[in-house]
Scaffold this active site. Structure first.
Site, PDB file in Angstrom:
ATOM      1  N   CYS A 191      -3.284   7.687   5.019  1.00 15.20           N
ATOM      2  CA  CYS A 191      -2.104   7.717   3.606  1.00 15.20           C
ATOM      3  C   CYS A 191      -4.418   7.602   2.765  1.00 15.20           C
ATOM      4  O   CYS A 191      -4.090   7.491   1.490  1.00 15.20           O
ATOM      5  CB  CYS A 191      -2.590   5.639   3.526  1.00 15.20           C
ATOM      6  SG  CYS A 191      -3.549   5.105   4.852  1.00 15.20           S
TER       7      CYS A 191
ATOM      8  N   GLU B 188       0.980  -1.085   0.590  1.00 18.11           N
ATOM      9  CA  GLU B 188       0.128  -0.214  -0.085  1.00 18.11           C
ATOM     10  C   GLU B 188       1.187   1.130  -0.050  1.00 18.11           C
ATOM     11  O   GLU B 188       1.588   0.974   0.444  1.00 18.11           O
ATOM     12  CB  GLU B 188      -0.833  -0.102   1.199  1.00 18.11           C
ATOM     13  CG  GLU B 188      -2.063   0.974   0.955  1.00 18.11           C
ATOM     14  CD  GLU B 188      -1.590   2.014   2.103  1.00 18.11           C
ATOM     15  OE1 GLU B 188      -1.014   3.472   1.187  1.00 18.11           O
ATOM     16  OE2 GLU B 188      -1.751   1.921   3.784  1.00 18.11           O
TER      17      GLU B 188
END
Length: 530
Positions: free
Chosen positions: A304, A266
């Protein structure tokens, strides 16, 4: 309670590294924190991966109840040291006590969620196609299928979540739930936090009478130990949360192996927000702008899922949104960032943004009291600049937001087509916007793993339906998630069993179903009873 040693934990034992290491740094002051963490060399790393490989066959054979009880024991051991863990994490990360207390609960909560996933057994995907010896023109063999664990998994701790995406975070929890031993590469920004949690996991391994190689925690540099870990032939998969450069480096190493392995990385996302006209009509612009800035600046923007790129319509209401957001940003004060390096990267990113053609800085807040607390920033730009200037759409990790002005739906659609893959896309819409939103949805599905309406992306619920993933470059594999129960599938693969004698079949595929898991028999679900 654990006393910090500055050592790695290899197969349950504290092991001092043979290489010079580093001490943690207090995020708010820059002062070093004891102890110094020595780094393992490649031979010591191989001790950890070999122990994981040696533990694999025993651990993968555990029953659902044994494995679930182990995951619950990990959660309990972490909670037993919770006060010390949170206190150390506050010092190392600069994050507030309330945030880290919540993150600790999230960490233990997802461990317990995976314990329930293991007990139910749906993730095993047991399928049974009974033999049809009299079928014409050809008979059918007895064919059964289940998912089996891949093998030892390397997990890289994240900088921005020292608990929930770190030593015992989602990657570790899902890999252990799948039946895979784990070797964690600790993030060097929060080594003390990592050792506390690693010691709790090791205690749970011991208390559960499992092989000690089920879990190891190693300290070292990402460019040497991290790369060596991914190259190690005993490692069969990788979980990573971090920068695009770091993730792609691991993907390249894993792909170049004699036996390539999956890297579930990720990486980066600017999480576009699409503001449709109805959501800011009739005086609603100011309230929506305040909520937007709250999401943008939360935790110094170190998420994020931070909303870095927001599409705002032109016109009076759009102007009101921009003006209101600028006023709130101007009054905001910078919060301590996780590390000096991250604060420096934020400064570099915002400087690049300032210099980009077609970008206007609308407002800037005040720097905080510490050296690592830079001011939040708000800029505006056009769809042309978004298309032509790479800096406009690049992630600036921190509280910096770019508002892209658009004049009609065609212009908005064209701009969204040019956006890279994302973790999230958010739509702010009133009922009057639903026709436009309906036409946009197929495009948004192609761009993100999670689509939100009338909310904000900074907040990822841990549950069964959550997707925390998305098309490249948000992640290295858009078919997966790193949050939620579906994450377990990353560390499994299917195996079929054809005409295997009944007494040799694995438990999930047997007719008597001794583990009581969900089975699909001749295409029809037979749901587990618990």
């Amino acid at each position: 309670m654990t006393t910090l040693t500055g050592h790695s934990i290899i197969a349950g034992s504290p092991v001092p590294g043979r290489l010079h290491g580093s001490a943690a740094v207090e995020a708010a002051t820059g002062e070093p924190l004891e102890p110094v963490y020595t780094y393992v060399d490649e031979a010591q790393l191989e001790e950890a991966t070999q122990a994981a490989a040696d533990a694999f066959d025993t651990y993968r054979a555990t029953s659902p109840e044994q494995r679930a009880a182990f995951l619950e024991r990990v959660a309990a051991e972490i909670e037993a040291d919770g006060e010390a863990i949170v206190a150390r994490a506050v010092a190392e990360s600069g994050l507030p006590v309330a945030r880290l207390t919540g993150e600790l609960a999230r960490t233990t909560g997802q461990l317990r969620m995976f314990a329930e996933v293991v007990r139910v057994g749906d993730h095993l995907e047991a399928r049974i196609d009974p033999a049809l010896p009299d079928r014409a023109p050809l008979s059918r063999a007895d064919i059964r299928q289940r998912q089996v664990p891949l093998g030892p998994v390397a997990v890289f701790g994240a900088s921005n979540f020292p608990l929930a995406f770190s030593v015992a975070g989602g990657d570790t929890a899902s890999a252990l739930a799948a039946g895979c031993p784990v070797v964690v590469k600790a993030h060097n920004a929060h080594p003390g936090t990592s050792e506390f949690v690693g010691a709790a996991v090791a205690r749970a391994v011991s208390a559960s009478d499992l092989p000690t190689g089920v879990f190891s925690l190693v300290f070292g540099s990402g460019t040497s130990v991290g790369q060596a870990l991914v190259r190690d032939p005993r490692i069969k998969a990788v979980g990573f949360t971090g920068s695009r450069a770091g993730g792609l480096a691991l993907v390249a190493t894993a792909s170049a192996r004699r036996e390539p392995i999956p890297v579930y990385a990720e990486m980066s996302s600017v999480n576009p927000v699409v503001v449709l006209p109805g959501s800011i009509a009739d005086g609603r612009a100011e309230a929506l702008a305040a909520a937007y800035v709250g999401s943008l600046t939360l935790g110094s923007g170190q998420f994020c899922t931070n909303p870095g790129l927001t599409f705002v319509p032109s016109g009076v209401d759009g102007d009101a949104f921009v003006g209101a957001a600028a006023r709130v940003i101007a009054e905001a004060t910078g919060q301590t960032m996780l590390t000096t390096g991250i604060a420096q990267a934020y400064a570099k990113g915002t400087a690049t943004l300032r210099g980009a053609t077609g970008v206007t800085v609308e407002a800037e807040g005040s720097a905080g009291e510490t050296a690592n607390a830079p001011a939040p920033l708000l800029a505006t730009t056009t769809t042309d600049a978004l298309r032509d200037e790479a800096a406009v759409s690049e992630e600036v990790f921190g509280a910096a937001g770019v508002l892209v002005r658009w004049s009609d739906v065609d212009e908005l659609t064209d701009a969204l087509h040019g956006v890279e893959g994302q973790l999230t896309v958010t739509v702010q819409a009133a009922e009057s916007d639903h026709d436009v939103a309906r036409t946009l949805l197929p495009l948004l599905e192609s761009k993100a793993g999670r689509i939100l309406f009338n909310g904000w992306p900074t907040g990822v619920e841990v549950g069964h339906a959550m997707v925390h993933g998305g098309p490249f470059p948000a992640t290295s594999d858009p078919r997966t998630t790193s949050v939620g129960s579906l994450a377990i599938y990353r560390f499994q693969r299917p195996v079929a069993y054809q005409d295997v004698p009944a007494d040799l079949l694995p438990e999930p595929t047997r007719d008597d179903n001794p583990w009581g898991v969900t089975q699909r028999v001749d295409g029809r679900l037979r749901v587990a009873q618990h």
